[in-house]
Design a protein around this motif. Structure first.
Motif, PDB file in Angstrom:
ATOM      1  N   ALA A   1      49.153  54.258  27.881  1.00 47.00           N
ATOM      2  CA  ALA A   1      47.913  53.638  27.394  1.00 47.00           C
ATOM      3  C   ALA A   1      48.036  52.131  27.514  1.00 47.00           C
ATOM      4  O   ALA A   1      49.090  51.559  27.224  1.00 47.00           O
ATOM      5  N   LYS A   2      46.969  51.490  27.932  1.00 45.56           N
ATOM      6  CA  LYS A   2      46.924  50.045  28.084  1.00 45.56           C
ATOM      7  C   LYS A   2      45.809  49.485  27.218  1.00 45.56           C
ATOM      8  O   LYS A   2      44.730  50.077  27.095  1.00 45.56           O
ATOM      9  N   THR A   3      46.066  48.333  26.635  1.00 45.29           N
ATOM     10  CA  THR A   3      45.050  47.656  25.838  1.00 45.29           C
ATOM     11  C   THR A   3      44.826  46.253  26.390  1.00 45.29           C
ATOM     12  O   THR A   3      45.581  45.775  27.241  1.00 45.29           O
ATOM     13  N   PHE A   4      43.792  45.589  25.928  1.00 48.90           N
ATOM     14  CA  PHE A   4      43.441  44.242  26.384  1.00 48.90           C
ATOM     15  C   PHE A   4      43.378  44.166  27.907  1.00 48.90           C
ATOM     16  O   PHE A   4      43.835  43.197  28.517  1.00 48.90           O
TER      17      PHE A   4
ATOM     18  N   ALA B   1      37.875  46.574  51.493  1.00 47.08           N
ATOM     19  CA  ALA B   1      36.936  47.163  50.535  1.00 47.08           C
ATOM     20  C   ALA B   1      36.318  46.090  49.640  1.00 47.08           C
ATOM     21  O   ALA B   1      35.141  46.186  49.266  1.00 47.08           O
ATOM     22  N   VAL B   2      37.105  45.077  49.283  1.00 51.63           N
ATOM     23  CA  VAL B   2      36.557  43.962  48.504  1.00 51.63           C
ATOM     24  C   VAL B   2      35.493  43.232  49.312  1.00 51.63           C
ATOM     25  O   VAL B   2      34.389  42.970  48.831  1.00 51.63           O
ATOM     26  N   ALA B   3      35.830  42.910  50.562  1.00 53.40           N
ATOM     27  CA  ALA B   3      34.924  42.117  51.393  1.00 53.40           C
ATOM     28  C   ALA B   3      33.685  42.896  51.790  1.00 53.40           C
ATOM     29  O   ALA B   3      32.571  42.360  51.809  1.00 53.40           O
ATOM     30  N   ARG B   4      33.841  44.179  52.107  1.00 55.89           N
ATOM     31  CA  ARG B   4      32.731  44.973  52.634  1.00 55.89           C
ATOM     32  C   ARG B   4      31.873  45.596  51.530  1.00 55.89           C
ATOM     33  O   ARG B   4      30.645  45.620  51.607  1.00 55.89           O
ATOM     34  N   ASP B   5      32.541  46.098  50.477  1.00 59.46           N
ATOM     35  CA  ASP B   5      31.839  46.888  49.464  1.00 59.46           C
ATOM     36  C   ASP B   5      31.745  46.199  48.105  1.00 59.46           C
ATOM     37  O   ASP B   5      31.175  46.775  47.175  1.00 59.46           O
ATOM     38  N   GLY B   6      32.332  45.003  47.974  1.00 59.01           N
ATOM     39  CA  GLY B   6      32.265  44.312  46.687  1.00 59.01           C
ATOM     40  C   GLY B   6      33.099  44.970  45.610  1.00 59.01           C
ATOM     41  O   GLY B   6      32.735  44.922  44.422  1.00 59.01           O
ATOM     42  N   ARG B   7      34.214  45.592  45.989  1.00 56.71           N
ATOM     43  CA  ARG B   7      35.079  46.207  44.988  1.00 56.71           C
ATOM     44  C   ARG B   7      35.697  45.142  44.089  1.00 56.71           C
ATOM     45  O   ARG B   7      36.060  44.064  44.548  1.00 56.71           O
ATOM     46  N   ILE B   8      35.842  45.465  42.811  1.00 54.98           N
ATOM     47  CA  ILE B   8      36.413  44.545  41.829  1.00 54.98           C
ATOM     48  C   ILE B   8      37.785  45.046  41.409  1.00 54.98           C
ATOM     49  O   ILE B   8      37.959  46.235  41.112  1.00 54.98           O
ATOM     50  N   PHE B   9      38.762  44.135  41.379  1.00 56.07           N
ATOM     51  CA  PHE B   9      40.107  44.438  40.913  1.00 56.07           C
ATOM     52  C   PHE B   9      40.315  43.868  39.518  1.00 56.07           C
ATOM     53  O   PHE B   9      39.760  42.831  39.160  1.00 56.07           O
ATOM     54  N   ALA B  10      41.131  44.563  38.738  1.00 64.13           N
ATOM     55  CA  ALA B  10      41.559  44.071  37.431  1.00 64.13           C
ATOM     56  C   ALA B  10      43.065  44.277  37.320  1.00 64.13           C
ATOM     57  O   ALA B  10      43.664  45.008  38.121  1.00 64.13           O
ATOM     58  N   SER B  11      43.670  43.631  36.348  1.00 59.91           N
ATOM     59  CA  SER B  11      45.096  43.817  36.073  1.00 59.91           C
ATOM     60  C   SER B  11      45.252  44.424  34.699  1.00 59.91           C
ATOM     61  O   SER B  11      44.540  44.048  33.758  1.00 59.91           O
ATOM     62  N   SER B  12      46.185  45.347  34.573  1.00 61.14           N
ATOM     63  CA  SER B  12      46.399  46.044  33.302  1.00 61.14           C
ATOM     64  C   SER B  12      47.880  45.995  32.964  1.00 61.14           C
ATOM     65  O   SER B  12      48.656  46.841  33.395  1.00 61.14           O
ATOM     66  N   TRP B  13      48.243  44.955  32.195  1.00 61.36           N
ATOM     67  CA  TRP B  13      49.648  44.768  31.821  1.00 61.36           C
ATOM     68  C   TRP B  13      49.902  45.178  30.368  1.00 61.36           C
ATOM     69  O   TRP B  13      50.899  45.819  30.057  1.00 61.36           O
TER      70      TRP B  13
ATOM     71  N   SER C   1      33.539  40.318  28.351  1.00 63.03           N
ATOM     72  CA  SER C   1      34.575  40.438  29.383  1.00 63.03           C
ATOM     73  C   SER C   1      35.043  41.866  29.617  1.00 63.03           C
ATOM     74  O   SER C   1      35.964  42.085  30.408  1.00 63.03           O
ATOM     75  N   ALA C   2      34.434  42.840  28.931  1.00 65.61           N
ATOM     76  CA  ALA C   2      34.828  44.251  29.072  1.00 65.61           C
ATOM     77  C   ALA C   2      36.327  44.414  28.861  1.00 65.61           C
ATOM     78  O   ALA C   2      36.997  45.133  29.595  1.00 65.61           O
ATOM     79  N   THR C   3      36.837  43.719  27.855  1.00 60.43           N
ATOM     80  CA  THR C   3      38.264  43.831  27.527  1.00 60.43           C
ATOM     81  C   THR C   3      38.454  45.039  26.623  1.00 60.43           C
ATOM     82  O   THR C   3      37.898  45.100  25.522  1.00 60.43           O
ATOM     83  N   GLY C   4      39.203  46.000  27.098  1.00 63.69           N
ATOM     84  CA  GLY C   4      39.324  47.244  26.353  1.00 63.69           C
ATOM     85  C   GLY C   4      40.565  48.029  26.691  1.00 63.69           C
ATOM     86  O   GLY C   4      41.579  47.471  27.124  1.00 63.69           O
ATOM     87  N   LEU C   5      40.481  49.329  26.483  1.00 65.05           N
ATOM     88  CA  LEU C   5      41.631  50.204  26.603  1.00 65.05           C
ATOM     89  C   LEU C   5      41.421  51.189  27.747  1.00 65.05           C
ATOM     90  O   LEU C   5      40.308  51.686  27.968  1.00 65.05           O
TER      91      LEU C   5
END
Length: 376
Positions: A152-155, A111-123, A212-216
Motif C-alpha cells: 500500500a502506498k500513501t501520499f 505514449a506520453v507524446a502521442r496519447d497524453g499519458r500522465i506519469f506519477a511517482s509512488s514512493w 493534487s489528487a494526493t491519495g492512496l
C-alpha cells in the motif's frame, strides 16, 4: 509606480500554455473533489505540456529543464496542485529517458507524446521515513520474468489521475547499506493503472495542494510485464534523485505561487486606490524583492555545471519558505478578507506551506545538501 517583471516568460516552444491556464483558472477554486476536473486533464493532454521534456525522437518537444521549470511556475500561478502533478510527471519522464531501455522509451515516452499519458511517482508508505528507507511494499521475481507487487502506498500525488506510476518496492531483505534517499535493495517498477491488482483507495483531505489528487493506492498481487522494470539494482537511490541532478526543482512551483501572490497584492492596491500610499508601496517593494530572489534561485538551478542536486534542493527550500513569507505579506496587505477559505491568497498560502512538506521535505533537503557537501 513601476511595474515589476512578475511573470516568468512562457517557453516559445509551448504557446498552448496560455489556453491551459484559462482552463485552470476557471476551476482552481473548486477543490471539493480533491483532484483536477476532466476539463483540466483534457487541456493538459491536448496541449504540449505533458510532452514538453520528451526527446524529439519519441515525439516530444525536446525542451530543456529551464523551460520545464518555467512551465511549472506558469501552471502554479493558476493552480499549484496541477503544477505539482506536472512536476512529478516531468520527473518520471526524466528517469525514463535516462534509465529506461530503448524499448521502454519507445513504449512509454511515445505514449506520453502521442496519447497524453500522465506519469506519477509512488514512493511513500504509512510508517516509512521521509528518506524512503523503510518500504514495506514488496516485489518478488517470477520464473516468467514478471514481478509480483504487493503493498500500500500513501501520499501518491496524481492518484486516480495518472495512467502510469513509478512504484518503489523492496526487492531484498534490506540488509544492504542504505543510500541517502532510498536503498540499493529496492526497485522501481512501471505500474499500469488499468491492469488487475491496482486500486486507488481515494484521495486525502489536505490543507494545501487540495486539488493534487494526493491519495492512496494498493497493489494486490499486481503482475508486471517483463518490460515494466525500470531499475532493481544498487542504482535505485540514484534513479530516485535523478531529476534533481538536472536542476528540475519544486522551487518552480513556489515561484509561481509567489508571483501570483505578489500580483494579487498589487491588484488589491489598485482596486482600493492604495498604491499612492508610500507605506503600501514599500510593503509591495519588499514582496517584489523576495520574489526576485526566488526567481534568481530557481533559474540558477539549471545553470550549474555537472550535478545540480544541491542547487535544485536549495531552490526548493529557499523558494518554498520565502513564498510563504510573500503570501503572508500579501494577506496582511489584503486585510481580514484574505483569511476567508475561498480567498485566492489563503489558498496560495496553504499551498506554499504544503510545498515545504512535500518530498523530500525541507528538513531532508537540508540534510541531503549538507551530506552532498561533506558537512556532518
Amino acid at each position: 509606480m513601476m511595474d515589476w517583471p512578475t511573470r516568468t516568460p512562457t517557453p516559445p516552444c509551448l504557446p498552448e500554455l496560455a489556453e491551459v491556464l484559462v482552463t485552470l483558472r476557471a476551476e482552481a477554486g473548486d477543490d471539493t473533489g480533491g483532484h483536477p476536473g476532466d476539463n483540466v486533464l483534457d487541456a493538459l493532454r491536448d496541449s504540449g505540456v505533458l510532452r514538453l521534456p520528451v526527446p524529439a525522437e519519441y515525439g516530444g518537444l525536446g525542451a530543456d529543464w529551464t523551460d520545464a521549470n518555467a512551465v511549472i511556475a506558469g501552471l502554479a500561478r493558476a493552480d499549484a496542485s496541477v503544477a505539482i502533478i506536472v512536476f512529478l510527471h516531468y520527473a518520471a519522464v526524466s528517469r525514463m529517458t535516462t534509465y529506461g531501455s530503448e524499448e521502454q522509451r519507445k513504449r512509454f515516452l511515445t505514449a506520453v507524446a502521442r496519447d497524453g499519458r500522465i506519469f506519477a511517482s509512488s514512493w511513500s508508505e504509512p510508517g516509512a521515513d521521509a528518506a524512503k528507507q523503510k518500504i514495506a511494499t514488496t516485489a518478488v521475481p517470477r520464473a516468467d520474468g514478471c514481478w509480483e507487487l504487493n503493498g500500500a502506498k500513501t501520499f501518491t500525488t496524481g492518484a486516480g489521475v495518472a495512467d502510469h506510476y513509478l512504484v518503489l518496492a523492496r526487492t531484498g531483505e534490506e540488509d544492504a547499506a542504505p543510500g541517502s534517499y532510498g536503498r540499493p535493495d529496492q526497485g522501481i517498477f512501471v505500474v499500469d493503472s488499468t491492469r488487475p491488482g491496482f486500486t486507488v483507495d481515494g484521495v486525502l483531505d489536505l490543507s494545501g495542494m487540495r486539488r493534487s489528487a494526493t491519495g492512496l493506492i494498493r497493489l494486490d498481487g499486481y503482475l508486471t510485464e517483463p518490460g515494466d522494470v525500470l531499475i532493481h539494482s544498487r542504482e535505485t537511490p540514484a534513479v530516485i534523485g535523478h531529476p534533481h541532478t538536472l536542476g528540475l526543482t519544486l522551487g518552480a512551483v513556489a515561484l509561481g505561487i509567489a508571483e501570483e501572490a505578489h500580483d494579487t497584492a498589487i491588484d488589491i492596491g489598485r482596486r482600493r486606490s492604495l498604491l499612492g500610499n508610500p507605506l503600501y508601496r514599500h510593503h509591495v517593494f519588499e514582496l517584489g524583492s523576495r520574489l526576485a530572489a526566488i526567481r534568481g534561485v530557481v533559474e540558477s538551478a539549471t545553470r550549474a555545471d555537472g550535478d545540480r542536486t544541491g542547487h535544485a534542493l536549495t531552490a526548493k527550500v529557499f523558494a518554498s519558505e520565502t513564498a510563504e513569507v510573500v503570501c503572508r505579506g500579501a494577506q496582511e496587505l489584503a486585510g481580514s478578507s484574505a483569511f476567508s477559505r475561498n480567498h485566492s491568497l489563503n489558498r496560495l498560502s496553504q499551498d506554499a506551506r504544503a510545498l515545504t512538506l512535500m518530498g523530500p521535505p525541507n528538513y531532508l533537503c537540508r540534510e541531503l545538501v549538507a551530506t552532498h557537501l561533506g558537512v556532518q
